[in-house]
Design an enzyme around this catalytic site. Sequence first.
Site: not given
Length: 673
Positions: A60, A600
């Site tokens: 691979e 916030d």
Amino acid sequence: MTFSYRLLIRLATPLVFIYLWLRGAKAAEYRQRWRERLALHALPAQARDGIVIHCVSVGETIAGRALIEAVLAAYPKLPVTLTSMTPTAAAIAQRFFGERVFHSYLPIDTPGAMKRFFRKLAPRMVVVLETEVWPCFVAEANRRGIPLLVVNARMSERSQHGYQRYAWLLGPVWQQLSFVAAQTAESEQRFRQLGVAPQQLAVRGNLKHDIQLAATLPQQANDWRQALQRPVLVAASTHDGEDEQVLSAFQTVLKVHPQALLILVPRHPERFTAVAQLIENAQLSYIRRSDNKPVTTTHQVFLADTMGELMLWYAIADGAFIGGSLIERGGHNPLEPIATETPIATGPHVFNFEQLFTRLKHVDGVALVNSAEALATTWSQWLTEPDTARAMALRAQHEFADDRGATKAILADIQRFLPSVEMTEQHRTMAMMTTVQPHKKSMIWYDPELLKECPVEYFSPSYWQAQGKVKGSATGRSTAFFIDQGDHDLLLRHYYRGGLVGKFNRDRFKREPIAESRAMAEFSLLLKLRELGLPVPRPVAAYYAQAPGWGYRADILVEVIPHTQDLFKLLQQRELTPAEWDTIGQAIRELHNANVYHSDLNCRNIMLDSAGKCWIVDFDKCDIRESGSWKEANLQRLLRSFNKELTKATNSESEFHFNEARDWPLLIAAYQR
């Protein structure tokens, strides 16, 4: 992922380590780097926030080489981490890509190991080559919203039946994949039958058709042939049970072609010594590649006991046998010898590459052998009739001449899921940051473009005060200090606890992985937000230090945005213009369009500069998340902050120029537009 699978994989984990220990008797590398098998190892911060490409083994890695090179070129500022399962694949990755990539073993597929793996790397995308699909691996990527693509994917009929048989154990693994790029239409159909949605499937061809021969390979091969001056045969990727047959066939060939040389390439490194013994038992003289000595006319077999040179051996040879096919292993990919125009012979067991070999058979581009005798006959014929052998090789190459293009198509798929941001010189990523560990229990990340060095003292206000560098401060929950640092004014902020907890624990936080600690998390998030072109400050440095006894403390340095004031101070002085409210609404919309959650969002964390541009600051405890009702909650939090300051100003008989009926609709209109 089912409960049964999670239980079984945990029970199997000790067996995996027993297996690694046993294999280590023949290949010592299997007894090394065991912490990686459970994701317990340290990974560099520079590897975070990039792309993970998993190549289970050598085949691979070789197949994916051109694609990996294309990814490196397409994302030059992002880190790329290659993962594998075998030491040989790790060695090949190092040889091919060197320091351009990070390498790690993919951990055993337990829930805990995969959580640690993803937590440490925090990748933007995962690309898996072929069909290395593990349930916990896939589930964790899916849980974190990370695209997972399986490319160059093949699915044999036998594998499909196996997956269907154990579907009760694996769970909905196929449905959780983001995309599958199949090699063939047959594989695509099998993936669909396993549950991959049609819109998440496409046929892209085989990456091995795009094999790029190294520019130096032809000259290397020619030098070898000139030095050898003899017929050469190669038996590649052979397995236990085949080597004896190959050696027997070669002994027969030697009766007709006594000068022939066999290059024998076992599939697994741990078998090198055993195969050497088989050569001795066959009473053939041999030399090993690892001996680093020249091959002489007295040598009949060349044992290729190194990794990553198979293409060279193919290029040298007058003919090749592809192993894994005289036994029921399923064969190996024939496209590499086709690329070097080498005639191919194979055994009957090629079910792993059935379509490729079917096409080769159709054009008479492969010799089929089912025994040592048949292999000997084929090899002898090729050496006696080289024109016949070459014609077969050319037919094979011609059959696949129009099959190129998988690399380009798959790269386009990757870019669809992870668009390449047009990065300027100002864009910075984690791969460019410097990390230092001043003490055993502390860590500093900093941008070397802004700071030549970053000692611990840089996070101490008293250090800068002693240098006369503190220009001012800002108060909120805590004091932040403005520091004169030449071309770059800095803001130093210490992290404090809020709420009731903060009354008895000012600044200690429960210990967590360094990369997820308050300062480091904000630092890396700001890098990503700036990469997206969002109006946020530039991070300069972050500091993590374990506190004595319990918890940790943290600090961050960010670059000061010049000539800015926050909305709280501006509204104390004057009303904002409709154009300014419009700019603020657009900036928040831009943030939300990128799915950035600000924990916030209030009037002190939104700023306007002298040119009228809006900036948003203070990204502590913020993140990128799926779109949802939190966006409206962000807006309502901002509105509450305006009204809160208005109430406080009214009570204290001071000025705060905000009128909800007049101003808020202007912001919302811009936001919604």
